[in-house]
Structures are given as C-alpha cells and as structure tokens.
Design a protein around this motif. Structure first.
Motif, PDB file in Angstrom:
ATOM      1  N   VAL A 130       0.839  -1.204   0.000  1.00 57.92           N
ATOM      2  CA  VAL A 130       0.000   0.000   0.000  1.00 57.92           C
ATOM      3  C   VAL A 130       0.879   1.261   0.000  1.00 57.92           C
ATOM      4  N   GLY A 131       0.717   2.046  -1.035  1.00 52.96           N
ATOM      5  CA  GLY A 131       1.446   3.300  -1.144  1.00 52.96           C
ATOM      6  C   GLY A 131       2.768   3.201  -1.862  1.00 52.96           C
ATOM      7  N   VAL A 132       3.353   2.007  -1.971  1.00 50.29           N
ATOM      8  CA  VAL A 132       4.650   1.874  -2.645  1.00 50.29           C
ATOM      9  C   VAL A 132       4.543   1.158  -3.986  1.00 50.29           C
ATOM     10  N   ALA A 133       3.560   0.302  -4.161  1.00 50.39           N
ATOM     11  CA  ALA A 133       3.343  -0.393  -5.439  1.00 50.39           C
ATOM     12  C   ALA A 133       1.895  -0.853  -5.472  1.00 50.39           C
ATOM     13  N   ALA A 134       1.334  -0.949  -6.684  1.00 48.50           N
ATOM     14  CA  ALA A 134      -0.079  -1.301  -6.832  1.00 48.50           C
ATOM     15  C   ALA A 134      -0.222  -2.445  -7.823  1.00 48.50           C
ATOM     16  N   PRO A 135      -0.834  -3.556  -7.418  1.00 42.63           N
ATOM     17  CA  PRO A 135      -0.974  -4.712  -8.313  1.00 42.63           C
ATOM     18  C   PRO A 135      -1.671  -4.371  -9.621  1.00 42.63           C
ATOM     19  N   GLY A 136      -2.686  -3.503  -9.555  1.00 42.90           N
ATOM     20  CA  GLY A 136      -3.405  -3.132 -10.767  1.00 42.90           C
ATOM     21  C   GLY A 136      -2.573  -2.327 -11.737  1.00 42.90           C
TER      22      GLY A 136
END
Length: 963
Positions: A694-700
């Motif tokens: 959360v906040g550092v990388a996003a799966p989508g």
C-alpha cells in the motif's frame, strides 16, 4: 514566568495525530533501526527492496488525514443517512437483544476481538472453549452428533453442504434439488456455487414440483425449516425418499425455532445449516454473523471449516485443539473440496455466550414468546378478514394481499416499519424477540379497513396456543451440560467471560508476529462505530432508500481501495479472503466465457502458494497446474514459461502472491504478468501480503488483473479469534462487469451471481476500514507500509547470527516478513521449530507462523504497529531460546529433557510436587525481565495432537473429566 507568544490556531490543529498512534516506531527508533540494517534512510531502504520497475509513479489520491474525533464525526454523519426502521422482513435476519454483559465484555473487548485463529492451542483455550460451547449448542438444537465451529453465513453454508453431500453419498446423480421456499439469497448463492462444478440445481417452486423432483434422481435435497414464508413442513417422508435414492437430505433450520420444533436430526436429516444471528448478533446490514453446519457422524471427516476437538495435554488434563481436517485446503490443495480457511469466531462466541447466559429455559422462553405473539398476530389478522396463507407458523405469517400488497407495504414504511413483499402478491411478517404488543397492534392497523376496530393484544393473550403442528413439537431436552445451566446471573456471566479471556493470548497482551497474517493495531476509534444503531440495526434487505449511509460508505471505501490497489472496480461482498479469491476466479472464468473462450480452464499456481489458491481454482472448475519455485523461493520463470506455452490454448489464469509467500519482492513480476497475458491468461495477485504494497506499489498497475484484499489484515478489521473477515475482490476495467451480483439484494448480475448471503457481505465491520483510511490518508498508509518493511528487516538482521533468514533479495533484505530457518537445529539438538514455537509461549509471545510455507521454519511479520521496545523484547526472547538450544547442543541439558521439549510450562507444573527435570523451575518459567512485562501463564501444557485425532471428540467436556 514568561508566556510563549500565541500560535495561530491552524498550527495547533494536528490532522495527522492518529498516524503516530497507529505506527509504533518513532523517529529516533527509526534511525537506530536503519543503522542496524545498514541503510541511510527509510527511502533508501524501500528503494533497495521494492523493484523500481513496479514503484508507484504517483501518490494515492485520498482525502487528507483527519483526527480521530473528526473522522468519527464524518462517519456519524454518514451513519445518520441510514434509516433504522422496525423490520418485519425476516428472510434469515432478525432483531435481537445483545445482552449488555456480552456486548461490553465480548463484542467490544480487545481480549476477544484481537485474538488470532487458534492454531496455537495452548494459548487459545478460552476461545476454543467458547467454540466448543457453540458446537455443542448447535448439536443439541439440531439433533445431529457433530457440528463445526461456524461458517461464513447461512447461504454459503448451504452451498458447502451441497458439496459435502456430493462427496459423501452413494448417489451418482449430478442433480441438487432445492425447495423454492428457501431464502432467496440462499438459492442464489447455491446456484452460483453449483454452476462451475457442473451441478444441476433443480428449483422446486411448488409442492407438485418438489414431489416430482424427489421422484427423480438426485444426490441431495435442501429444504428450509420453517420455510422462508413461515410454513412448517413435516419433512419426514421427504427424508425417506432421499435416502431411498442413496441421497442426502439437508435442512436449513432456524435454531431458535428448534427449541420448539422437532430438530432435523430426529427425523433423519443428514446435514443441517443455518445462522445464529438471532442469538445476540445485530443484523448489521448482513453481517458478520456465525452460520453453522451440523451433520451425521459418517460425514465428519469431510466437514468443511474448522472443528474444535478435545484432546489431553502433557499432564493428562483435557485440552482443546483444532482438529486436523479443519485445514484441509492446506493439506489437499487442489484436491480440497472447500477453500474456507476462516470462520466467524467472534460472532460464534457471541452466539454461544447468548446460549450460556439464557440457558435452555431462557431460550425456550424467548422462542415461546415469539411463537405466541405470532399466533396472536394471526388471530387478529383473521378477525380483520385476513386469513394467513399457511396454518402453521413459528415467527412468520404470509398473507395473500393481491393488488393491495404495495399499498400496505408503503403504509408500513410510513409508520417506520418494513414488511416483506413475497412473489409480488403476498406479504410476509416476521416477528422476533424485540417485538412488542404495540408492534402487533400497529401491524393490525395496517390491515384494518377504514372504520374497522383494531383488536387489542390483551384480548388474545389468555390461553393462546402457538401455531406449531402438534406432531412437530419438540419433546427432547437440549443444552443439558452444566455450562448452559450455571452462568445466568450477570456476575456469574461476567466472571465466566473473564476466566476464558484470561486463558488466551491476544494483541492486548503482546505482539503476535505471524507471517502472512498481519496482526496490527485495531484502534478503538475504528471499532466504536460498529455498534452504533444506525449501522448495527439495519436489515440487509430493507428498501434501498433506508440504506443510503451504507451506500455512501460502500462507494467511498471502494474508491479509496481502488486508489490503494490501482484497480478500476471493487466489490465488498465477499465476506472472507477465501470468498474474495473465489469471486476473482469466477470473474476471470466469466470473462473468458464472454469472449467465447470458455475452454480456458488451466490455472497455473506456484508450489509456494497459499493452500486456498488451488482450492479456489478447483471450486470454479479450473484445472490446477503447479509451477516450480527456484532455490531462492521465487517463481521459476523458465518453468512458468514452459507451462504457459504448453497450455497456451487453454490458459485461464496464474495465481501469485506478491510479495512472494516467502517474504521477498520478486524482481521479475512485471515480466511474469506480461508472459501470462501474452498467452491469453489473466493474472490473479493474492492480496495476503498487501501490507507490503500500500502506497509503494499497486498490483493493478504492475500487471495484476484481479486481487482480493484481506481487510482483516491490511485494513485493520480485527481477526476476532479467527473471524470475521472481509475479502473484497478488485479487478481491472474489462473485468468490472463480472464482479459478483446479488439479485436478492438488488445488485444486477452479469454472469457472476452472489457469493455471500448479503449484498455487502460483512457490512457492519466496513466502518473499521473506512476509519483507518480516513485517519491515515495517503501519507499515513504509505508510512505504515514502509515501517512494516523496516521492522521486518530489523528483526531479520538482529536474529541473523542466531537464526538465518531463509529467503532474501540479493542485497540481503526482505519484504514485510522474514522466514527464520530452524531446520539445522534439529540434527544438532533435537529441537524443532514447533519446540521453539511452544517455548515462545513461556516468554509471553504467540509464535510466528509455524512451518509455512517451508516445513521447519518460523515466518515472522512484526507489522508497523509494534514499538521498538516490543520488537526488542521479541528478539530478546528468540535469542534467549537460542542460548537454551546451545545448552542442549553442548550436552548441558538432555535432548529429551530441556525447557523447549516440555514447553509451555503451566504455573501448576512448575509449583507442584517434586521437580525431576534436568533444568531448574526458574529456567522453565522463562521470565526475562519481570519489570518490563507481566508474566503470561498458559492454562495447559503441550496439547497432544495425535491423541486428539485418534479420539475425535468435539462437544463440551463432561465435568467428570476434570475430577
């Protein structure tokens, strides 16, 4: 004394005040930890761990954080948009009174709601006793010999009963017969579950259709008892018909009604399912509530969900434990028949305590009052010219109202009451324990013609007989165990609840460093709103205009979670992570079918995956193909590529966990996603480790098509001793049309039907995650992720010389958790990872995750909420245990007689009788520093798992066992 000059009010406002309350690491602590790790700054640490190729290009667009008071004020305004009408809708949801002693001391008590799943039996004796009470209660009320420790909701329990029957009976038929008078949401969920498994659901909407279906071939039949319309059927002949076909008969039974009705087990039913919601849990717009499942003894080894059994400890005393089959999805993986790895423990505890507090007499009194009021309601309606449609009833009256149906329903709403419109021309009225005389007279007034006198309740009270057919009235006893006949005063109940909670180890006592489970702060300000009446006392199928507050909460939370994950759409309906997985795979399956590619059924899953992954794939009709992992624990891309090429024409999906199940950010995740997409498959990213993203990388954003989230991990809903959970399913744009629908709840379906009984699943706990996001904002959520990663790396480095970290990136760093390799210790000392886990109990800690994903290891996840002092206390305990192991290695203590082999040590074992061990009593007690932390004494010694499986016993222990 000089006064400081006044500061502007704006400078005194501190909208970020909650962030340092949630995050346990202060700035000075952070600098110390970074120096231990060898990094100059937190930013440098994160950039050295999270692959730059997946790093977020921009911050999450979330509202700026506000104070706890301001967030509660905003949420109060949202809650006020819900209208709390008196609901006579029924349909499996009822008004109920939560006894104050249970509300305050269980539902609102962190000793109960912050506990973890009872996989470590010795520190879970309190909640397991409550769950055994639950199982006993269910067995007694259903008349069946064995029950599990709760299910997710009644509808999914019915679906699980369908598959339990399929694998347990001799019939080879593929037909499942369902009475049309079951609850609509149950029918819908069963249909969703049946479709991918190739099971044909035959819905019988009339007595003629039901008889015709039972005359044919089928493997099981499901009936509601009493029916959703209130009708009470004598099902004995139908049970005989099913058994003649070598099929099973399933009854969805109302437990309160079972205090007055002949229970299913007494007329031959094979499985009973239902909900315990009306045993003290508010409706909460649909959940969380504990469903139940009970079955005949022959089915017990296939029973889904958790089952608490009784064993003995190392001193020969009775002790509770989870029975082996309760984690079948981790053992059988793609051959599992259920993907459930959670339950509804906290609501199950509430329900069991409700039964303990009221006892058999109290429950029967509540049921008799409901049944009597129902009979009085029917008498008055007859006097007004409205004869009930069915002669028998427990709590529900159905009236054929024809063209007047909508007008009467509208008149009820004008009186702030909800009736249920049924099949267009009928009205159903359901009473419950909160019904009053005034309610009944108000209901009569709705049906009175102009000028017609409304009856008075008093005119019917004398000699009123319930409308239960004499031949179906219960004569057998129930809840005869002393636990249900002892604690009826509030003093007694208060002390019983306290005695059980004292046996357990929850977050209110110490850190719970469980890898992959994220046991973080569940802040009080987040928990307060769940019992507000505007959230707690709303019926899930009330008219939508009465649920505007929930609609706004749903929309805002979904928007914020989309920002956190990078996805385009989210459904909050799945009421557990396992159900989120299931819904996500259903979306992928429906997408392929919409493109004319329904033949795509291969799901690639790495060998390191959570056991729920292959189980979920199997449940949606996919074929699991396992892909290899390399020596560093990463997905073997060469093997994955080969499998993609081999199955290219039929590839449906790949399921990965990111960061990996081994606690590492894999560098080639974008390449992995692109490879699967190249072959026409979709990428499912398990959200179990979202606390590192959360906040550092996003799966989508980095290639995921679908993820589920565990709101009971990353977004602060407490674990509740093993449930409730919420598992939202998140998808990219072209999969949004295939999110779960819910026809019974007014949510259109586009190929994927309902996956839980209520449209918003466990709606009542969604305010917890809303509060967390609102008080943290983008800044706080990102900081939480980074501190979680910092804390894991600090533990890994500090313990490296004692327990090597099994998997790490090239620079030696881990993600938000680390796997400590204890396997080399066994050869030198005989000490196993389980011995260390049990010894940690003596030091006052819940063990890290034991032997998953690698046997003989401990996986540690500290979370961002723990203080440096607590991290160091845990490290100190682990170092002290390592020194004890070295004493065994040096021969100072025998391999079979040392503090680790006999851990955990009870106070009684240390104090009583002659001491015959090679180590001292003081060594056994393991008190590191009494000034810094209160000593926790486990209530039992090490529990004998083998004995428990060989002597499976899952009901309240007879008092004689303690003599």
């Amino acid at each position: 004394m000089l006064m400081q000059s006044a500061r502007p009010l704006g400078e005194l406002e501190n909208s970020t005040e909650f962030i340092p309350r949630h995050i346990g690491i202060e700035e000075a602590d952070e600098q110390h930890m970074l120096s231990v790790i060898g990094e100059a700054s937190r930013r440098a640490l994160i950039e050295s761990i999270v692959p730059r190729s997946i790093a977020r290009a921009s911050a999450m667009k979330l509202p700026a954080p506000v104070t706890e008071a301001a967030a509660l004020g905003e949420l109060r305004a949202i809650a006020s948009r819900n209208q709390v009408f008196k609901s006579f809708i029924g349909q499996g949801y009822h008004g109920t009174y939560t006894p104050g002693v249970i509300l305050r001391n269980v539902l609102e008590n962190p000793a109960w709601y912050t506990a973890y799943t009872p996989y470590q039996a010795e520190i879970s004796q309190g909640r397991m006793e409550a769950l055994v009470n639950f199982q006993t209660m269910v067995c007694d009320l259903t008349g069946l010999p064995i029950a599990n420790a709760s299910m997710l909701d009644e509808a999914t329990a019915a679906a699980e009963a369908m598959t339990l029957a399929k694998r347990s009976v001799r019939s080879k038929s593929n037909v499942f017969v369902v009475a049309g008078d079951c609850h609509p949401q149950t029918i819908e969920v069963v249909q969703t579950r049946a479709k991918p498994l190739g099971i044909e659901v035959v819905l019988a909407n009339s007595a003629e259709e039901w008889d015709a279906a039972l005359a044919g071939e089928f493997f099981a039949a499901l009936a509601q008892y009493p029916a959703t319309s209130g009708r009470i059927d004598d099902l004995r002949a139908d049970v005989d018909k099913a058994h003649a076909k070598q099929a099973a008969f399933i009854v969805a039974a109302d437990l309160l009604a079972m205090t007055l009705l002949v229970p299913p087990g007494e007329f031959g039913a094979d499985i009973a399912v239902g909900t315990t919601q009306r045993f003290g849990m508010p409706m909460g717009a649909g959940g969380p509530h504990a469903a139940y499942m009970a079955c005949r003894d022959e089915f017990k080894r296939s029973l889904p969900g958790r089952l608490v059994g009784v064993s003995i400890d190392s001193h020969g005393n009775p002790a509770y434990r989870l029975a082996l089959q309760t984690r079948e999805q981790h053992i059988r993986r793609e051959k599992a028949t259920s993907n459930i790895c959670t339950a509804q423990v906290l609501p199950a505890v509430v329900a069991s305590m409700y039964a303990v507090y009221h006892g058999p007499k109290g429950l029967k009194h509540i049921a008799q009052r409901v049944a009597s009021y129902t009979a009085i309601l029917a008498k008055g309606l007859e006097q007004l010219g409205h004869r009930p449609h069915h002669p028998g009833a427990f709590d529900t009256i159905t009236l054929k109202t024809g063209e007047a149906t909508q007008a009467i329903a509208a008149a009820a709403r004008a009186r702030q009451a909800n009736l249920r419109v049924y099949w267009g021309e009928f009205l159903c009225i359901t009473l419950d324990e909160t019904t009053t005389r005034a309610d009944i007279e108000m209901l009569w007034s709705l049906f009175a013609k102009p000028g017609q006198a409304v009856p008075e309740v008093a005119a019917f009270e004398k000699g009123i007989e319930p409308m239960i057919p004499p031949e179906l009235r219960r004569t057998s006893d129930f809840l005869t165990h002393p636990v249900f006949n002892t604690h009826h005063s509030e003093t007694g109940m208060l002390r019983y609840i306290r005695a059980l909670s004292d046996k357990d180890l929850a977050l209110d006592r110490s850190m719970i460093p469980l890898g992959s489970c994220t046991m973080k702060l569940n802040a009080t300000s987040e928990m307060i709103p769940i019992t507000w009446p505007e959230f707690a006392h709303v019926h899930p199928f009330a008219p939508r205009e009465q649920l505007q507050g929930y609609a706004e909460l749903d929309a805002q939370l979904r928007a914020w979670l989309c920002q956190a994950t990078g996805y385009a759409g989210i459904s909050l309906q799945p009421n557990a992570g396992s159900q989120g997985e299931y819904a996500g795979l259903l979306a992928i399956k429906a997408f392929h079918e919409s493109k004319g590619q329904g033949h795509r059924n291969i799901c690639l899953i790495p060998s390191s995956a959570h056991g729920t992954n292959p189980a979920s794939a199997q449940m949606v009709g996919m074929q699991v193909v396992v892909t290899a992992c390399d020596t560093n624990g990463n997905v073997d891309l060469a093997d994955l590529k080969a499998k993609c090429e081999q199955h290219s024409a039929n590839l449906a999906a790949v399921m990965i966990t990111y960061p990996s199940t081994h606690g590492v950010f894999e560098m080639q995740v974008k390449e992995l996603c692109a490879l699967v997409h190249q072959h026409g498959g979709r990428v499912y990213v398990d959200g179990a480790n979202m606390n590192a993203l959360v906040g550092v990388a996003a799966p989508g954003e980095f290639g995921g098509d679908v993820s589920h989230l565990n709101l009971h991990k990353t977004f602060c809903i407490p674990h509740g001793g093993g449930g409730p959970g919420v598992g939202p399913v998140c998808v990219v744009e072209d999969l949004v049309p295939f999110l779960p629908g819910h026809e019974a709840g007014g949510v259109p379906s586009h190929g994927v039907g309902a996956v839980s009984a209520a449209p918003l699943g466990n709606a009542a706990v969604l305010p917890i995650s809303w509060m967390y996001c609102r008080m943290m904002g983008a800044q706080g959520l990102t900081q939480a992720t980074e501190i979680a990663i910092l804390s894991a790396n600090y533990i890994s480095v500090k313990l490296r010389e004692h327990y090597p970290t099994l998997y790490a990136s090239a620079n030696g760093h881990v993600a938000h958790e680390c796997i400590l390799d204890l396997r080399p210790l066994k050869e030198a000392s005989g000490v196993t990872a389980e011995d260390v886990a049990k010894r940690l109990i003596d030091y006052g800690f819940h063990a890290p995750t034991l032997s998953f994903p690698v046997a003989g290891t401990l996986m540690v996840e500290p979370t961002e909420s723990e203080t440096l002092d607590e991290l160091d206390r845990f490290i100190g305990a682990m170092v002290a245990i390592r020194e004890e192991i070295r004493r065994v290695e040096r021969g100072e203590w025998p391999q079979d007689d040392n503090p680790l082999k006999h851990a955990p040590h009870t106070a009684a074992a240390l104090m009583r009788g002659e001491w015959k061990h090679a180590y001292t009593r003081e060594a056994g007690a393991a008190v590191l520093d009494e000034r810094r932390h209160a000593k926790y004494w486990p209530p039992v010694g090490r529990v004998d798992n083998v004995y428990g499986d060989r002597n499976l016993f899952c009901a309240c222990v007879p008092m004689s066992a303690y003599e």
